[in-house]
Design a protein around this motif. Sequence first.
Motif, PDB file in Angstrom:
ATOM      1  N   LYS A 157      16.663  78.394 -75.376  1.00  0.00           N
ATOM      2  CA  LYS A 157      17.701  77.433 -75.770  1.00  0.00           C
ATOM      3  C   LYS A 157      18.911  77.509 -74.841  1.00  0.00           C
ATOM      4  O   LYS A 157      19.488  76.487 -74.468  1.00  0.00           O
ATOM      5  N   ALA A 177      20.349  74.533 -72.503  1.00  0.00           N
ATOM      6  CA  ALA A 177      21.744  74.100 -72.625  1.00  0.00           C
ATOM      7  C   ALA A 177      22.472  74.202 -71.287  1.00  0.00           C
ATOM      8  O   ALA A 177      23.291  73.347 -70.949  1.00  0.00           O
ATOM      9  N   HIS A 228      21.418  71.276 -69.156  1.00  0.00           N
ATOM     10  CA  HIS A 228      22.019  70.040 -69.659  1.00  0.00           C
ATOM     11  C   HIS A 228      23.503  69.976 -69.291  1.00  0.00           C
ATOM     12  O   HIS A 228      24.006  68.933 -68.900  1.00  0.00           O
ATOM     13  N   SER A 229      24.201  71.094 -69.401  1.00  0.00           N
ATOM     14  CA  SER A 229      25.654  71.091 -69.117  1.00  0.00           C
ATOM     15  C   SER A 229      25.935  70.811 -67.645  1.00  0.00           C
ATOM     16  O   SER A 229      26.968  70.251 -67.310  1.00  0.00           O
TER      17      SER A 229
END
Length: 185
Positions: A173, A177, A180-181
């Motif tokens: 996860k 993340a 994505h950031s």
Amino acid sequence: MAVTNNAVIGVALGYIEANPDEMDLMRSLVVLALHGPAITARSTTPAHVTCRAAIVSPDWRVLEIMDSSTSIWHLPGGHVDAGASSLLGAALGLAARHAGVDTNMVIPGAVIPFDVEASIAEAAPAREEPEHVHYDMTYLFHVEDRSLAVPDSVSTRVRWVEPGKVAGQLGVKLTEASRHSRLVP
């Protein structure tokens, strides 16, 4: 004021809303909280809630501490203190106590956990604890600068690792993340 079972149920329902594919895991926790004693108390069996803090820097490195008794690196966390008023606050307090994190230098990612994992805690006969389950609620915190988060004066051994080095579902996860950031300008 201790974190109540109703508060834990509210957090669990918020987590389910954000992570519907993890409903089975959370269903068990909700049932235990509905029908049992204080779900955040260390003495509650067959399961209780624990908290961890996933503290990430702007370049998406994750803070880990070394357990001095086992020489294993892990996220700061542990059992919820009886005086904790929220699970988010408990995770932050554990990060401060175990890693020396300056609580004024971190920004919570959300009021619901970033991840929840159930793991077996082996029996501890010396503490008269049977084998039981820990529902580890991991909260995400951001820091602007690694050096400000953990002062040099802290005696705890700390390191900053890539998200993929964090074990289990949480590492997956965190890696997702971080990707994505980096796509967001």
